[in-house]
Design a protein around this motif. Structure first.
Motif, PDB file in Angstrom:
ATOM      1  N   GLU A  22       0.823  -1.207   0.000  1.00 51.48           N
ATOM      2  CA  GLU A  22       0.000   0.000   0.000  1.00 51.48           C
ATOM      3  C   GLU A  22       0.863   1.266   0.000  1.00 51.48           C
ATOM      4  O   GLU A  22       1.794   1.402   0.786  1.00 51.48           O
ATOM      5  N   VAL A  24       1.642   5.322   0.768  1.00 57.01           N
ATOM      6  CA  VAL A  24       1.282   6.186   1.902  1.00 57.01           C
ATOM      7  C   VAL A  24       0.030   6.991   1.574  1.00 57.01           C
ATOM      8  O   VAL A  24      -0.869   7.125   2.392  1.00 57.01           O
ATOM      9  N   PHE A  25      -0.031   7.510   0.358  1.00 58.45           N
ATOM     10  CA  PHE A  25      -1.222   8.239  -0.098  1.00 58.45           C
ATOM     11  C   PHE A  25      -1.689   7.604  -1.404  1.00 58.45           C
ATOM     12  O   PHE A  25      -0.893   7.059  -2.158  1.00 58.45           O
ATOM     13  N   ARG A  32      -2.161  16.598  -0.286  1.00 55.26           N
ATOM     14  CA  ARG A  32      -2.349  18.028   0.025  1.00 55.26           C
ATOM     15  C   ARG A  32      -3.322  18.199   1.200  1.00 55.26           C
ATOM     16  O   ARG A  32      -3.126  19.075   2.051  1.00 55.26           O
ATOM     17  N   PHE A  34      -3.847  16.180   3.689  1.00 55.55           N
ATOM     18  CA  PHE A  34      -3.097  15.815   4.897  1.00 55.55           C
ATOM     19  C   PHE A  34      -2.214  16.982   5.343  1.00 55.55           C
ATOM     20  O   PHE A  34      -2.243  17.405   6.503  1.00 55.55           O
ATOM     21  N   ALA A  35      -1.445  17.508   4.401  1.00 48.94           N
ATOM     22  CA  ALA A  35      -0.475  18.539   4.756  1.00 48.94           C
ATOM     23  C   ALA A  35      -1.158  19.848   5.150  1.00 48.94           C
ATOM     24  O   ALA A  35      -0.739  20.514   6.116  1.00 48.94           O
ATOM     25  N   LEU A 107       3.050  28.219   9.467  1.00 53.93           N
ATOM     26  CA  LEU A 107       4.128  27.226   9.516  1.00 53.93           C
ATOM     27  C   LEU A 107       5.050  27.412   8.310  1.00 53.93           C
ATOM     28  O   LEU A 107       4.608  27.271   7.169  1.00 53.93           O
ATOM     29  N   ALA A 108       6.316  27.721   8.575  1.00 56.03           N
ATOM     30  CA  ALA A 108       7.300  27.860   7.496  1.00 56.03           C
ATOM     31  C   ALA A 108       7.931  26.499   7.216  1.00 56.03           C
ATOM     32  O   ALA A 108       8.020  25.646   8.104  1.00 56.03           O
ATOM     33  N   ALA A 109       8.374  26.316   5.980  1.00 55.77           N
ATOM     34  CA  ALA A 109       8.990  25.038   5.592  1.00 55.77           C
ATOM     35  C   ALA A 109      10.151  24.696   6.521  1.00 55.77           C
ATOM     36  O   ALA A 109      10.331  23.534   6.905  1.00 55.77           O
ATOM     37  N   VAL A 112       9.081  22.919   9.887  1.00 57.12           N
ATOM     38  CA  VAL A 112       8.271  21.694   9.894  1.00 57.12           C
ATOM     39  C   VAL A 112       8.912  20.624  10.771  1.00 57.12           C
ATOM     40  O   VAL A 112       8.254  20.007  11.617  1.00 57.12           O
TER      41      VAL A 112
ATOM     42  N   ALA B  62       6.016  24.427   2.838  1.00 58.39           N
ATOM     43  CA  ALA B  62       5.888  23.684   4.101  1.00 58.39           C
ATOM     44  C   ALA B  62       5.049  22.427   3.883  1.00 58.39           C
ATOM     45  O   ALA B  62       5.330  21.363   4.458  1.00 58.39           O
ATOM     46  N   LEU B  63       4.025  22.530   3.032  1.00 52.31           N
ATOM     47  CA  LEU B  63       3.205  21.353   2.737  1.00 52.31           C
ATOM     48  C   LEU B  63       4.060  20.280   2.066  1.00 52.31           C
ATOM     49  O   LEU B  63       3.962  19.094   2.386  1.00 52.31           O
ATOM     50  N   ASP B  64       4.915  20.716   1.147  1.00 48.47           N
ATOM     51  CA  ASP B  64       5.795  19.760   0.463  1.00 48.47           C
ATOM     52  C   ASP B  64       6.692  19.029   1.460  1.00 48.47           C
ATOM     53  O   ASP B  64       6.919  17.818   1.346  1.00 48.47           O
ATOM     54  N   VAL B  65       7.208  19.768   2.450  1.00 46.06           N
ATOM     55  CA  VAL B  65       8.095  19.132   3.442  1.00 46.06           C
ATOM     56  C   VAL B  65       7.307  18.129   4.287  1.00 46.06           C
ATOM     57  O   VAL B  65       7.791  17.030   4.574  1.00 46.06           O
ATOM     58  N   LEU B  66       6.096  18.498   4.667  1.00 49.72           N
ATOM     59  CA  LEU B  66       5.262  17.578   5.464  1.00 49.72           C
ATOM     60  C   LEU B  66       5.026  16.274   4.699  1.00 49.72           C
ATOM     61  O   LEU B  66       5.152  15.170   5.251  1.00 49.72           O
ATOM     62  N   ILE B  67       4.678  16.391   3.435  1.00 43.97           N
ATOM     63  CA  ILE B  67       4.386  15.202   2.621  1.00 43.97           C
ATOM     64  C   ILE B  67       5.645  14.359   2.453  1.00 43.97           C
ATOM     65  O   ILE B  67       5.616  13.132   2.637  1.00 43.97           O
ATOM     66  N   TYR B  70       6.590  12.185   5.511  1.00 40.12           N
ATOM     67  CA  TYR B  70       5.859  10.947   5.769  1.00 40.12           C
ATOM     68  C   TYR B  70       5.876   9.980   4.589  1.00 40.12           C
ATOM     69  O   TYR B  70       5.528   8.817   4.745  1.00 40.12           O
ATOM     70  N   GLU B  71       6.297  10.460   3.407  1.00 43.37           N
ATOM     71  CA  GLU B  71       6.430   9.523   2.277  1.00 43.37           C
ATOM     72  C   GLU B  71       7.810   8.894   2.227  1.00 43.37           C
ATOM     73  O   GLU B  71       7.964   7.797   1.705  1.00 43.37           O
ATOM     74  N   TRP B 140       3.081   7.267  14.901  1.00 44.43           N
ATOM     75  CA  TRP B 140       3.684   7.781  13.663  1.00 44.43           C
ATOM     76  C   TRP B 140       5.211   7.703  13.638  1.00 44.43           C
ATOM     77  O   TRP B 140       5.784   7.302  12.621  1.00 44.43           O
ATOM     78  N   LEU B 145       2.393   6.804   8.705  1.00 45.39           N
ATOM     79  CA  LEU B 145       0.943   7.003   8.704  1.00 45.39           C
ATOM     80  C   LEU B 145       0.246   5.653   8.566  1.00 45.39           C
ATOM     81  O   LEU B 145       0.754   4.747   7.916  1.00 45.39           O
ATOM     82  N   PRO B 146      -0.930   5.514   9.170  1.00 40.29           N
ATOM     83  CA  PRO B 146      -1.594   4.196   9.158  1.00 40.29           C
ATOM     84  C   PRO B 146      -2.116   3.822   7.772  1.00 40.29           C
ATOM     85  O   PRO B 146      -2.519   4.678   7.000  1.00 40.29           O
ATOM     86  N   PRO B 147      -2.144   2.502   7.476  1.00 41.35           N
ATOM     87  CA  PRO B 147      -2.731   2.043   6.216  1.00 41.35           C
ATOM     88  C   PRO B 147      -4.255   2.223   6.218  1.00 41.35           C
ATOM     89  O   PRO B 147      -4.872   2.381   7.281  1.00 41.35           O
ATOM     90  N   VAL B 148      -4.848   2.170   5.033  1.00 42.56           N
ATOM     91  CA  VAL B 148      -6.299   2.371   4.908  1.00 42.56           C
ATOM     92  C   VAL B 148      -7.067   1.370   5.755  1.00 42.56           C
ATOM     93  O   VAL B 148      -8.034   1.729   6.439  1.00 42.56           O
TER      94      VAL B 148
END
Lengths: 222, 231
Positions: A22, A24-25, A32, A34-35, A107-109, A112, B62-67, B70-71, B140, B145-148
């Motif tokens: 599986e 992660v996304f 997006r 999630f983040a 929140l700045a990069a 994080v 920041a969103l890119d770093v979060l993703i 966890y990926e 975590w 992150l948990p599976p579906v």
């Protein structure tokens, strides 16, 4: 609240189907969503219990018909609408319609990693002695609050045994409603599967929940 | 675009009610428009991110770093290191069982959704399994992150009432002699299962043992791989 999210023991959902290898996304929008949800906690100023309540406080059919990250999205939209960080119609219009409400910070990069490493510990200093000790028999109260709670329905009214003490932790029932952290002692309470599920006695199971002191009463009280 | 709140149920194939996860939601549903439910959601998320960025509330970087975190950085490989160390270092195993978060922090796995970790050990007489019946609580820093399926209704409902049946769904028959101990994560305590070390691994290094440790063996819905399953 006694909502669709409180699934322990509910029948009819069928078998678990694990997905080999599986990811992660499963879609870009999940990444997006999630983040954005994690990033909005700082400007939004809500806590994790408010987030959980915003997700679960929905009509059962609605909750069950959404995928996991769709539930996150409707919860996030609700929290933002309540605080006027998002205005009605803005998503449909695809643009900002009103002067944005001020925020205290975003929140700045570069921040994080530190934010994730810090996390959100919920243990607080103890100010009262624990009412129960390991080995005590306790009954989960048969309560049905219409607001947020973390005592699942399947243990309410049942007797279990205190197995672990975790110190004092933020109390979700008040924290979710903006009524303060109100820390209480937190216990792992273990139940015999035969008691919770008399028709499935061959399971040879014991099941525990983590329960705050206000959820519990002595089992042998008059 | 419809508001998400009024979108019709998008079909069992994506709902939390089941644990299927397909991108095609057209089966058996009437639509009076050309978009799939998925694209409705996708458009909505894009609009949301655009609006919040314009308002200065979120920074897409920041969103890119979060993703990316966890990926690519945080996942069950972390937990496997913890388990393998416990299998090869008896003093570490003791520290891990006495104070999970502190022992796990020794390997620098810390933070969000792992602030208070308790490690529970499988033995020949007791098998542990972890669930969150109320949402999706999961450790975590050690598992990602948990599976579906972990977040789905079938698992959340039956893990507590029919745990042996759930293990059967995973192709895993637990001996009737073994007690099954289910931990429902209803607070901010997170649970990690320490599985039993497979036989036939005497003298293996921690690094080699880590390859045997599966995600599911640390949730309790599976067992570690056997030596012959890895090269």
């Amino acid at each position: 609240m006694d909502g669709a999210h409180d699934m322990g023991g509910v029948a009819g959902f069928g078998p678990v189907r694990p997905e080999p290898n599986e990811p992660v996304f499963h879609a870009e929008w999940e990444r997006r969503a999630f983040a954005v949800t994690l990033a909005m906690a700082k400007p939004g100023g809500w806590n994790i219990d408010m987030s959980r309540f915003a997700r679960e406080d929905r009509p059962p059919a609605d909750y069950l018909s959404r995928s996991y990250y769709q539930i996150w999205l409707v919860g996030l939209e609700r929290l933002m609408l309540e605080r006027e960080l998002l205005r009605p119609g803005e998503i449909e219009a695809g643009k900002v319609l009103r002067t944005p409400a001020p925020i205290s910070g975003s929140l700045a990069a570069a921040d994080v990693d530190a934010m994730l490493r810090r996390g959100g510990p919920t243990e607080r200093e103890t100010t009262t002695p624990a009412r129960f000790k390991i080995g005590d028999r306790v009954r989960a109260k048969d309560i049905h609050p219409t607001t947020h709670t973390r005592l699942p329905q399947y243990v309410r009214g049942h007797v279990g045994v205190i197995e672990l003490l975790h110190g004092c932790h933020v109390f979700p029932d008040t924290n979710a409603m903006g009524q303060g952290e109100n820390p209480h002692w937190l216990y792992t309470v273990t139940f015999d599967g035969k008691d919770l599920w008399p028709d499935a006695a061959d399971q040879r199971s014991r099941i525990s929940v983590d329960a705050w002191e206000p959820y519990l009463e002595p089992a042998d009280a008059a | 675009m419809q508001p998400l709140d009024t979108v019709a149920p998008s079909g069992l194939s994506s709902a939390i009610m089941s644990n299927h996860h397909h991108d095609d939601h057209h089966h058996g549903h009437h639509h009076d428009h050309d978009h799939s439910e998925l694209s409705e959601t996708e458009l909505r998320v894009r609009a949301l991110e655009t609006i919040l960025t314009q308002k200065g509330y979120v920074d897409p970087a920041a969103l890119d770093v979060l993703i990316e975190t966890y990926e690519t950085k945080v996942g069950p490989r972390n937990g496997a290191q913890v388990v393998a160390k416990a299998w090869t270092d008896p003093a570490y195993r003791q520290r891990l069982l006495a104070d999970g978060s502190a022992a796990i922090a020794e390997l620098d796995y810390v933070g969000r959704q792992g602030e208070h970790i308790v490690v529970v050990e499988n033995t020949p007489s007791r098998h542990n399994m972890v669930v969150c019946t109320l949402c999706s609580c999961y450790p975590w820093p050690v598992l990602g992150l948990p599976p579906v399926w972990y977040k789905s209704a079938p698992y959340r409902s039956r893990a507590v009432s029919d745990p042996r049946g759930v293990l059967h769904d995973f192709g895993f028959e637990l001996s009737p002699e073994t007690e099954i101990r289910v931990w429902d994560s209803t607070a901010e305590i997170r649970y990690l299962v320490l599985p039993m070390r497979p036989a036939g691994t005497d003298g293996w290094s921690a690094e080699r043992l880590a390859d045997l440790v599966t995600r599911d063996s640390m949730i309790g819905t599976g067992l570690p791989k056997q030596p012959h399953e890895v090269a």
